[in-house]
Design an enzyme around this catalytic site. Structure first.
Site, PDB file in Angstrom:
ATOM      1  N   CYS A   2       0.878  -1.166   0.000  1.00 19.80           N
ATOM      2  CA  CYS A   2       0.000   0.000   0.000  1.00 19.80           C
ATOM      3  C   CYS A   2       0.910   1.210   0.000  1.00 19.80           C
ATOM      4  O   CYS A   2       2.122   1.083   0.136  1.00 19.80           O
ATOM      5  CB  CYS A   2      -0.858   0.059   1.266  1.00 19.80           C
ATOM      6  N   GLY A  33      -0.989   0.864  -4.902  1.00 22.84           N
ATOM      7  CA  GLY A  33      -2.317   0.359  -4.586  1.00 22.84           C
ATOM      8  C   GLY A  33      -3.360   1.105  -5.375  1.00 22.84           C
ATOM      9  O   GLY A  33      -3.348   2.336  -5.420  1.00 22.84           O
ATOM     10  N   ASN A 108       0.915   0.526   5.905  1.00 20.04           N
ATOM     11  CA  ASN A 108       1.475  -0.285   4.822  1.00 20.04           C
ATOM     12  C   ASN A 108       2.214  -1.464   5.448  1.00 20.04           C
ATOM     13  O   ASN A 108       3.122  -1.262   6.264  1.00 20.04           O
ATOM     14  CB  ASN A 108       2.447   0.573   3.993  1.00 20.04           C
ATOM     15  N   GLY A 109       1.798  -2.668   5.067  1.00 21.91           N
ATOM     16  CA  GLY A 109       2.448  -3.868   5.618  1.00 21.91           C
ATOM     17  C   GLY A 109       1.402  -4.899   5.945  1.00 21.91           C
ATOM     18  O   GLY A 109       0.251  -4.799   5.508  1.00 21.91           O
ATOM     19  N   TYR A 252      10.663  -4.818  -7.836  1.00 15.58           N
ATOM     20  CA  TYR A 252       9.400  -4.600  -8.529  1.00 15.58           C
ATOM     21  C   TYR A 252       8.511  -3.519  -7.919  1.00 15.58           C
ATOM     22  O   TYR A 252       7.925  -2.730  -8.642  1.00 15.58           O
ATOM     23  CB  TYR A 252       8.608  -5.924  -8.534  1.00 15.58           C
TER      24      TYR A 252
END
Ligand code: SF4
Length: 472
Positions: A2, A33, A108-109, A252
């Site tokens: 995210c 996201g 985020n995570g 990526y």
């Protein structure tokens, strides 16, 4: 994966300036996201105003929404689901009002011990409105705030309980706070704006806002922002024996123009291509890439091999990243929409195609087939990472071994499946060299099956998040 952002600005002439800054910051992080996004702002702690919805940033927030979001401090979030399904209840940021104030959280995570923590909170009578681990973090922090009163002590206790990956931006009674887990698994950095401060998943959000990148948030650090002109207060709450930065951010996930933990992602990807050319040379006429994340590595491969780089796959930029879309049917359609072959560049040629990774193998097979259908004589796939053999439990949507072609098949079997004439993966040693950190500072769980935190039923290393391994 995210994207999160937070700003703390000088009391603005235009009262919606924070909302606009968050909007552009989230737009810069859209690659992290695309399912939903949200913005919460506050003015000097006088309650929060929120707007969130499903879809991409420019489609969710109309100018009138942003004008309504008046305040000088705020946080924002773009979401792609790893825990909890793709629906409006799971959109972030989450806001909880409690006895002493209000708390908003953007995360985020992924927490590994989410289910256990949630069951504990439900046992105490807490009611959840979503199925995400972020709401668990919000409830736990409120609980600790009610016990400790002091934010730093509350977060210290929170960090002791959470197992997994969490970079957070918070709004605690109208004050911006940034937190990164003790292993630094997901990125988070801060920057200086002309009119205040910004915290964001990637430095590209700071660049977009015209700010100056200052530094990464340190693993285990809390930063508390106190207005636009004061330096943020910092406390390093835990220090792990080693870090565990996600190696996939470099391969990526992050944008190539992002600086992550002191490294420009673009440079890492060029080095990946150079080392790939050394490890897996091939006789060919052109080197090409799968746009966009394979481009820098293909340039590196071309430089090192002396084989010219050519664009051969044209991307429809209005289609989202296939890897992000969770439904299989959506992925299929998106791939067909996404890439078209520039026929004359490949006709009768031996083509080396560089891509960042292979997850299921279906996308790459379609690419190989398309190149051959347009006359490519040979197609040699070169992959800028080792085979992905294990799921990610820490915030990237690689859910089960069954979805990962390399977990069930040898390199030769994968080569046959994708119809390539040859297939070469970068070795783990090569990848670690390209990133420029030692392996013990990186998470390589999906490549090695060994994780940096305790994951039930999986192997894990000694840097797991146990208090005894940290020096407060
Ligand atoms: S398991 Fe893979 S994708 Fe997940 S955090 Fe570790 S390196 Fe990143």
């Amino acid at each position: 994966m995210c994207g999160i952002v937070g700003v703390s600005l000088r009391e603005p002439l235009e009262p919606h300036r924070a909302a606009y800054s968050l909007y552009y910051g989230l737009y810069a992080l859209q690659h992290r996201g695309q399912e939903s996004a949200g913005i919460v702002v506050s003015r000097d702690g006088e309650g929060s105003r929120i707007s969130k919805g499903m879809g991409m940033v420019p489609h969710i927030f109309a100018p009138d929404d942003l004008k309504r979001l008046q305040g000088n401090v705020g946080i924002g979030h773009v979401r792609y689901s790893t825990t909890g399904s793709s629906r409006i209840e799971n959109c972030q940021p989450f806001i909880i009002d409690y006895k002493d104030g209000s708390l908003a959280v953007a995360h985020n995570g992924n927490l590994v011990n989410y289910a256990q923590l949630r069951a504990g909170l439900e046992g105490e009578g807490r009611v959840f409105t979503s199925t995400t681990d972020t709401e668990v973090i919000a409830h736990l922090l409120v609980k600790e705030l009610l016990i400790h009163k002091d934010l730093v002590e509350a977060v210290r206790e929170l960090m002791r309980i959470l197992v997994g990956a969490y970079s957070l931006t918070l709004l605690v009674n109208g004050r911006l706070v940034a937190i990164r887990d003790p292993l630094g698994i997901r990125p988070l950095c801060i920057g200086r704006l002309e009119n205040g401060w910004v915290a964001a998943s990637e430095s590209v959000a700071i660049d977009t806002l015209g700010g100056r990148f200052l530094r990464d948030v340190k693993p285990g650090e809390i930063l508390m922002f106190n207005g636009a002109d004061e330096e943020p207060r910092s406390a390093r709450l835990y220090r792990a024996a080693t870090t565990a930065h996600c190696i996939f951010e470099y391969i990526y996930l992050a944008r190539p123009d992002a600086i992550l933990d002191g490294r420009l992602v673009y440079d890492t990807r060029v080095r990946i291509g150079e080392l790939l050319a050394e490890e897996h040379p091939a006789e060919a006429d052109v080197v090409t890439s799968v746009p966009d994340s394979g481009v820098a590595s293909a340039i590196g491969y071309s430089d090192r091999s002396g084989i010219p780089y050519r664009e051969t796959l044209m991307k429809n930029r209005y289609v989202g990243r296939t890897f992000i879309m969770p439904e299989a049917e959506m992925r299929d359609i998106a791939v067909k929409l996404k890439l078209n072959v520039l026929g004359p560049q490949v006709k009768d040629k031996r083509v080396i195609v560089v891509d960042d990774s292979i997850v299921r193998g279906t996308t790459v097979r379609r690419i190989v087939d398309s190149l051959k259908a347009r006359g490519a004589r040979e197609v040699h796939m070169r992959i800028g990472s080792p085979p992905i053999t294990s799921p990610c439990y820490l915030g990237v949507d690689m859910k089960s071994k069954g979805e990962l072609i390399a977990s069930q098949h040898s390199v030769e079997e994968v080569r046959r499946f994708i119809h390539a004439d040859s297939l070469g993966y970068l070795s783990l040693g090569g990848l670690v060299r390209a990133v420029g950190m030692t392996e013990k500072h990186l998470c390589t769980g999906c490549l090695t099956g060994v994780y940096p935190v305790e994951v039930p039923g999986e192997k894990w290393t000694a840097r797991q998040m146990k208090l005894s391994h940290f020096t407060p």
